[in-house]
Write a protein that holds these residues in place. Structure first.
Motif, PDB file in Angstrom:
ATOM      1  N   PHE A 140       0.805  -1.217   0.000  1.00  2.95           N
ATOM      2  CA  PHE A 140       0.000   0.000   0.000  1.00  2.95           C
ATOM      3  C   PHE A 140       0.844   1.276   0.000  1.00  2.95           C
ATOM      4  O   PHE A 140       0.305   2.369  -0.123  1.00  2.95           O
ATOM      5  N   GLY A 192       0.425   3.905  -2.708  1.00  2.00           N
ATOM      6  CA  GLY A 192      -0.895   4.479  -2.869  1.00  2.00           C
ATOM      7  C   GLY A 192      -1.903   3.599  -3.578  1.00  2.00           C
ATOM      8  O   GLY A 192      -3.046   3.998  -3.758  1.00  2.00           O
ATOM      9  N   LYS A 193      -1.481   2.412  -3.985  1.00  2.00           N
ATOM     10  CA  LYS A 193      -2.417   1.509  -4.656  1.00  2.00           C
ATOM     11  C   LYS A 193      -2.057   0.063  -4.350  1.00  2.00           C
ATOM     12  O   LYS A 193      -0.900  -0.265  -4.117  1.00  2.00           O
ATOM     13  N   LYS A 194      -3.089  -0.768  -4.368  1.00  2.00           N
ATOM     14  CA  LYS A 194      -2.882  -2.199  -4.150  1.00  2.00           C
ATOM     15  C   LYS A 194      -2.939  -2.874  -5.516  1.00  2.00           C
ATOM     16  O   LYS A 194      -3.936  -2.799  -6.211  1.00  2.00           O
ATOM     17  N   GLN A 197      -4.729  -1.420   4.893  1.00  2.00           N
ATOM     18  CA  GLN A 197      -5.567  -0.672   3.946  1.00  2.00           C
ATOM     19  C   GLN A 197      -6.159   0.549   4.652  1.00  2.00           C
ATOM     20  O   GLN A 197      -6.180   1.650   4.100  1.00  2.00           O
ATOM     21  N   GLN A 198      -6.649   0.355   5.886  1.00  2.00           N
ATOM     22  CA  GLN A 198      -7.206   1.472   6.648  1.00  2.00           C
ATOM     23  C   GLN A 198      -6.130   2.513   6.965  1.00  2.00           C
ATOM     24  O   GLN A 198      -6.384   3.720   6.890  1.00  2.00           O
ATOM     25  N   ARG A 199      -4.927   2.056   7.295  1.00  2.00           N
ATOM     26  CA  ARG A 199      -3.833   2.992   7.549  1.00  2.00           C
ATOM     27  C   ARG A 199      -3.498   3.791   6.301  1.00  2.00           C
ATOM     28  O   ARG A 199      -3.278   4.997   6.361  1.00  2.00           O
ATOM     29  N   ALA A 200      -3.450   3.111   5.154  1.00  2.00           N
ATOM     30  CA  ALA A 200      -3.136   3.789   3.897  1.00  2.00           C
ATOM     31  C   ALA A 200      -4.203   4.800   3.535  1.00  2.00           C
ATOM     32  O   ALA A 200      -3.901   5.906   3.088  1.00  2.00           O
ATOM     33  N   GLU A 201      -5.459   4.433   3.737  1.00  2.00           N
ATOM     34  CA  GLU A 201      -6.563   5.345   3.430  1.00  2.00           C
ATOM     35  C   GLU A 201      -6.572   6.519   4.397  1.00  2.00           C
ATOM     36  O   GLU A 201      -6.854   7.654   4.015  1.00  2.00           O
ATOM     37  N   GLY A 202      -6.233   6.272   5.650  1.00  2.00           N
ATOM     38  CA  GLY A 202      -6.148   7.343   6.648  1.00  2.00           C
ATOM     39  C   GLY A 202      -5.000   8.302   6.348  1.00  2.00           C
ATOM     40  O   GLY A 202      -5.128   9.510   6.549  1.00  2.00           O
ATOM     41  N   ALA A 204      -3.900   8.933   3.386  1.00  2.00           N
ATOM     42  CA  ALA A 204      -4.225   9.667   2.159  1.00  2.00           C
ATOM     43  C   ALA A 204      -5.191  10.807   2.410  1.00  2.00           C
ATOM     44  O   ALA A 204      -5.262  11.751   1.638  1.00  2.00           O
ATOM     45  N   ASP A 205      -5.962  10.731   3.498  1.00  2.00           N
ATOM     46  CA  ASP A 205      -6.958  11.778   3.804  1.00  2.00           C
ATOM     47  C   ASP A 205      -6.328  13.035   4.330  1.00  2.00           C
ATOM     48  O   ASP A 205      -5.333  13.252   4.713  1.00  2.00           O
TER      49      ASP A 205
END
Length: 153
Positions: A110, A113-115, A145-150, A152-153
């Protein structure tokens, strides 16, 4: 031609017999390199994440860390199979440490920025070889995934 083939076989046999067994640090680093190489692109973010993961995991000085990364990348590119690395990690690490290694694989996947599906496939295969349960495979993926999305926010 048969003579050159025999010479090549003898060279390969001699090399594998004299080759030192890998350290746990090298085995772990090679498996992590396998993940970032899975999509056939080495992104700077992935290399930075690998460096950070190895630094946290093994606490090496800058020179030793650079040497470990270079050697791991070389081994990942040239090894015929990675069984000896998987076997060493499986034999030397308890279950929780192997799950943590799978979590680190997901973090690397991740980090750009992408899987990628190829990275996921490689992690799935390595998790199976490391005898990490499917539920822990999924749990670590969701966590990262949640860490990566967090992030990115």
């Amino acid at each position: 031609m048969l003579a050159s083939l025999q010479r090549w076989i003898n060279d390969m046999t001699a090399t594998s017999e004299t080759q030192e067994p890998p350290t746990l640090a090298l085995a772990s680093a090679v498996l992590l390199c396998e993940v970032i190489r899975a999509d056939y692109r080495l992104e700077p973010a992935e290399l930075d994440a690998l460096r950070e993961e190895l630094d946290q995991r093994f606490g090496l000085d800058d020179e030793a860390l650079a040497e470990l990364m270079d050697l791991a990348q070389h081994e990942a590119e040239t090894a015929v199979d990675h069984h000896r690395f998987v076997r060493l990690v499986r034999d030397e690490c308890d279950y929780e440490a192997r799950v943590e290694l799978v979590r680190a694989m997901w973090a690397l996947a991740f980090s750009d920025g992408k899987k990628d599906a190829l990275e996921e496939h490689r992690i799935r295969r390595l998790a199976e070889l490391l005898h990490v349960s499917h539920s822990d495979f999924v749990r670590t993926r969701l966590l990262e995934q949640q860490r990566a999305e967090g992030a990115a926010d």
